[in-house]
Write a protein that holds these residues in place. Structure first.
Motif, PDB file in Angstrom:
ATOM      1  N   GLY A 142     -11.292   2.967   2.356  1.00  0.00           N
ATOM      2  CA  GLY A 142     -11.980   1.780   1.865  1.00  0.00           C
ATOM      3  C   GLY A 142     -12.657   2.004   0.526  1.00  0.00           C
ATOM      4  O   GLY A 142     -12.612   1.140  -0.363  1.00  0.00           O
ATOM      5  N   THR A 143     -13.273   3.166   0.366  1.00  0.00           N
ATOM      6  CA  THR A 143     -13.923   3.497  -0.899  1.00  0.00           C
ATOM      7  C   THR A 143     -12.905   3.527  -2.032  1.00  0.00           C
ATOM      8  O   THR A 143     -13.167   3.034  -3.141  1.00  0.00           O
ATOM      9  CB  THR A 143     -14.640   4.852  -0.789  1.00  0.00           C
ATOM     10  N   ALA A 144     -11.720   4.097  -1.768  1.00  0.00           N
ATOM     11  CA  ALA A 144     -10.674   4.170  -2.789  1.00  0.00           C
ATOM     12  C   ALA A 144     -10.186   2.779  -3.177  1.00  0.00           C
ATOM     13  O   ALA A 144      -9.992   2.477  -4.364  1.00  0.00           O
ATOM     14  CB  ALA A 144      -9.513   5.025  -2.284  1.00  0.00           C
ATOM     15  N   SER A 158      -0.140  -4.172  -2.543  1.00  0.00           N
ATOM     16  CA  SER A 158       1.236  -4.011  -2.083  1.00  0.00           C
ATOM     17  C   SER A 158       1.337  -2.770  -1.191  1.00  0.00           C
ATOM     18  O   SER A 158       0.427  -1.925  -1.183  1.00  0.00           O
ATOM     19  CB  SER A 158       2.166  -3.851  -3.278  1.00  0.00           C
ATOM     20  N   PRO A 159       2.415  -2.632  -0.453  1.00  0.00           N
ATOM     21  CA  PRO A 159       2.592  -1.415   0.352  1.00  0.00           C
ATOM     22  C   PRO A 159       2.502  -0.148  -0.490  1.00  0.00           C
ATOM     23  O   PRO A 159       1.939   0.866  -0.043  1.00  0.00           O
ATOM     24  CB  PRO A 159       3.978  -1.598   0.964  1.00  0.00           C
ATOM     25  N   GLU A 160       3.046  -0.193  -1.709  1.00  0.00           N
ATOM     26  CA  GLU A 160       2.990   0.976  -2.590  1.00  0.00           C
ATOM     27  C   GLU A 160       1.554   1.283  -3.003  1.00  0.00           C
ATOM     28  O   GLU A 160       1.131   2.454  -3.042  1.00  0.00           O
ATOM     29  CB  GLU A 160       3.852   0.743  -3.826  1.00  0.00           C
ATOM     30  N   ALA A 161       0.792   0.221  -3.293  1.00  0.00           N
ATOM     31  CA  ALA A 161      -0.606   0.413  -3.676  1.00  0.00           C
ATOM     32  C   ALA A 161      -1.414   0.985  -2.515  1.00  0.00           C
ATOM     33  O   ALA A 161      -2.235   1.900  -2.695  1.00  0.00           O
ATOM     34  CB  ALA A 161      -1.208  -0.904  -4.146  1.00  0.00           C
ATOM     35  N   LEU A 162      -1.181   0.470  -1.308  1.00  0.00           N
ATOM     36  CA  LEU A 162      -1.914   0.954  -0.133  1.00  0.00           C
ATOM     37  C   LEU A 162      -1.599   2.423   0.148  1.00  0.00           C
ATOM     38  O   LEU A 162      -2.494   3.198   0.499  1.00  0.00           O
ATOM     39  CB  LEU A 162      -1.568   0.097   1.083  1.00  0.00           C
ATOM     40  N   ARG A 163      -0.359   2.806  -0.023  1.00  0.00           N
ATOM     41  CA  ARG A 163       0.006   4.213   0.166  1.00  0.00           C
ATOM     42  C   ARG A 163      -0.699   5.076  -0.881  1.00  0.00           C
ATOM     43  O   ARG A 163      -1.162   6.187  -0.574  1.00  0.00           O
ATOM     44  CB  ARG A 163       1.526   4.384   0.069  1.00  0.00           C
ATOM     45  N   GLY A 164      -0.787   4.564  -2.114  1.00  0.00           N
ATOM     46  CA  GLY A 164      -1.489   5.310  -3.155  1.00  0.00           C
ATOM     47  C   GLY A 164      -2.956   5.499  -2.829  1.00  0.00           C
ATOM     48  O   GLY A 164      -3.524   6.576  -3.059  1.00  0.00           O
ATOM     49  N   PHE A 165      -3.579   4.460  -2.277  1.00  0.00           N
ATOM     50  CA  PHE A 165      -4.992   4.590  -1.892  1.00  0.00           C
ATOM     51  C   PHE A 165      -5.150   5.564  -0.727  1.00  0.00           C
ATOM     52  O   PHE A 165      -6.139   6.301  -0.660  1.00  0.00           O
ATOM     53  CB  PHE A 165      -5.567   3.222  -1.531  1.00  0.00           C
ATOM     54  N   GLU A 167      -3.286   8.152  -0.210  1.00  0.00           N
ATOM     55  CA  GLU A 167      -3.164   9.484  -0.811  1.00  0.00           C
ATOM     56  C   GLU A 167      -4.462   9.884  -1.499  1.00  0.00           C
ATOM     57  O   GLU A 167      -4.932  11.016  -1.359  1.00  0.00           O
ATOM     58  CB  GLU A 167      -2.008   9.497  -1.796  1.00  0.00           C
ATOM     59  N   ALA A 168      -5.061   8.939  -2.235  1.00  0.00           N
ATOM     60  CA  ALA A 168      -6.324   9.226  -2.917  1.00  0.00           C
ATOM     61  C   ALA A 168      -7.440   9.513  -1.917  1.00  0.00           C
ATOM     62  O   ALA A 168      -8.369  10.280  -2.207  1.00  0.00           O
ATOM     63  CB  ALA A 168      -6.711   8.050  -3.808  1.00  0.00           C
TER      64      ALA A 168
END
Length: 236
Positions: A142-144, A158-165, A167-168
């Motif tokens: 959530g913080t990311a 997007s699914p790609e953005a959520l996966r990136g978050f 990972e972060a």
């Protein structure tokens, strides 16, 4: 001459009535003592006063969607959407202050509730948050998300953005995260949060309930401090 047996029945009945009366008196005495004890126990363990909304806390031990001690005297319910710009503002500006001042000191517990109101991406993000929670990285996720959110408007999650978050946020198994985030296993829990919000008339995010006292919107930190201090003051 031995009297007929029937002449003894009245005496026997009187004896039985007397014995039963004694048993009733004993039982009444026990009940009185028990009730007195219960009253004393209740009086010795006062509970915090609740605001008009009432106690909505779940206080589940080990709940990954909660921050703070399970027995904290004050519980703040936070109804949030990952695409809400004001939720992001609360996450960036207010939540760290409350965690440092109250959560870390054992005074406050924060319990998250999903309230996805900005379309299908909000629901997808809610599922993703639960997927991160399955791997112990819910709050970091959530913080990311909120750290990258725009000041105005809604982010593209997007699914790609959520996966990136994810990972972060340090989610260890990203493939598992992707599967969980696109499944429906968390939908029932998310819908339960939405129904709870609807039941108390909450339809916007962020909304908060602090020991039964509602706070609507990303109010200044001083507003939260005043309500939390008042709630903590009524706690034993």
């Amino acid at each position: 001459m031995t009297p007929p047996a029937r002449t003894l029945e009245p005496r026997r009945d009187l004896w039985l009535l007397g014995a039963l009366g004694l048993v009733v008196l004993v039982l009444l005495a026990v009940l009185i003592v028990d009730r007195t004890g219960d009253t004393e126990n209740t009086a010795s363990a006062p509970t915090p006063e609740m605001g008009p909304v009432g106690d909505l806390s779940r206080r589940l031990d080990g709940d990954p969607l909660a921050l703070g001690a399970v027995d904290a005297p004050v519980v703040m319910i936070a109804y949030s959407d990952y695409r809400c710009p004001f939720c992001a503002k609360f996450s960036r500006d207010t939540e760290p202050v409350l965690v440092d001042k109250y959560v870390d000191e054992g005074i406050l517990r924060i319990e998250w509730r999903d309230l996805p109101i900005f379309g299908e991406q909000s629901m997808a993000a809610a599922r993703a948050g639960r997927a991160a929670a399955e791997q112990g990285r819910f709050w970091e996720f959530g913080t990311a998300v909120y750290a990258a959110s725009p000041e105005r408007g809604h982010p593209d999650l997007s699914p790609e953005a959520l996966r990136g978050f994810a990972e972060a946020a340090g989610v260890p198994d990203l493939d598992r995260f992707a599967r969980d985030a696109t499944g429906a296993s968390a939908d029932q829990a998310i819908y339960a949060d939405v129904l709870e919000a609807n039941a108390i008339g909450v339809s916007s995010t962020p909304s908060f309930v602090v020991n039964g006292t509602p706070i609507l919107g990303a109010q200044p930190v001083t507003v939260f401090e005043q309500v939390i201090d008042a709630a903590a003051g009524s706690a034993p």
